[in-house]
Design a protein around this motif. Structure first.
Motif, PDB file in Angstrom:
ATOM      1  N   UNK A  99       0.837  -1.204   0.000  1.00  0.00           N
ATOM      2  CA  UNK A  99       0.000   0.000   0.000  1.00  0.00           C
ATOM      3  C   UNK A  99       0.872   1.255   0.000  1.00  0.00           C
ATOM      4  N   UNK A 100       1.955   1.250   0.764  1.00  0.00           N
ATOM      5  CA  UNK A 100       2.862   2.410   0.802  1.00  0.00           C
ATOM      6  C   UNK A 100       3.497   2.644  -0.568  1.00  0.00           C
ATOM      7  N   UNK A 101       3.932   1.581  -1.241  1.00  0.00           N
ATOM      8  CA  UNK A 101       4.544   1.716  -2.571  1.00  0.00           C
ATOM      9  C   UNK A 101       3.513   2.220  -3.580  1.00  0.00           C
ATOM     10  N   UNK A 102       2.299   1.693  -3.504  1.00  0.00           N
ATOM     11  CA  UNK A 102       1.235   2.139  -4.415  1.00  0.00           C
ATOM     12  C   UNK A 102       0.906   3.615  -4.190  1.00  0.00           C
ATOM     13  N   UNK A 103       0.791   4.038  -2.932  1.00  0.00           N
ATOM     14  CA  UNK A 103       0.499   5.448  -2.628  1.00  0.00           C
ATOM     15  C   UNK A 103       1.616   6.354  -3.151  1.00  0.00           C
ATOM     16  N   UNK A 104       2.857   5.919  -3.011  1.00  0.00           N
ATOM     17  CA  UNK A 104       3.996   6.702  -3.496  1.00  0.00           C
ATOM     18  C   UNK A 104       3.957   6.833  -5.018  1.00  0.00           C
ATOM     19  N   UNK A 105       3.641   5.731  -5.715  1.00  0.00           N
ATOM     20  CA  UNK A 105       3.578   5.774  -7.177  1.00  0.00           C
ATOM     21  C   UNK A 105       2.425   6.658  -7.647  1.00  0.00           C
TER      22      UNK A 105
END
Length: 116
Positions: A99-105
């Motif tokens: 979820x953190x990687x998706x939010x960053x992207x």
């Protein structure tokens, strides 16, 4: 012409080569191997000092490994199912990391105004 029952190209005493013409065969030792399916195979090995006889042998009937102990044959190899790229990613990352990687992207794409 010669008679019809003569074999052309042969002579008296001709025959397949035998032990006398090839020499003696090397002394052999036969070793029994059993696989998990109960198949027995007996390959032969040259009986030479210092020659190591393998602990396991592939069964020619089923392909499983075979061992010298009939009561305890080696276990068949485990076949791992095919894994997708996503399965490998899920092994390395937790849901929170994903979820953190998706939010960053998504934040990066919003900054470049490629998505709303």
């Amino acid at each position: 012409m010669a008679g019809g029952n003569a074999i052309r190209g042969s002579r008296v005493g001709a025959g397949p080569m035998g032990e006398a013409e090839r020499g003696d065969a090397a002394p052999r030792v036969y070793v029994s191997y059993w696989c998990a399916n109960g198949h027995q195979t007996r390959p032969s090995f040259a009986e030479e000092p210092g020659l190591a006889i393998p602990e396991t042998w592939d069964c020619p009937r089923c392909g499983f490994p075979a061992g010298q102990d009939e009561a305890n044959p080696p276990a068949p190899p485990r076949v791992e199912p095919y894994k997708t790229h996503l399965a490998y990613v899920k092994e390395r990352r937790s849901d929170a990391d994903g979820k953190a990687i998706l939010d960053e992207a998504l934040a990066t794409l919003r900054e470049r105004k490629l998505i709303q």
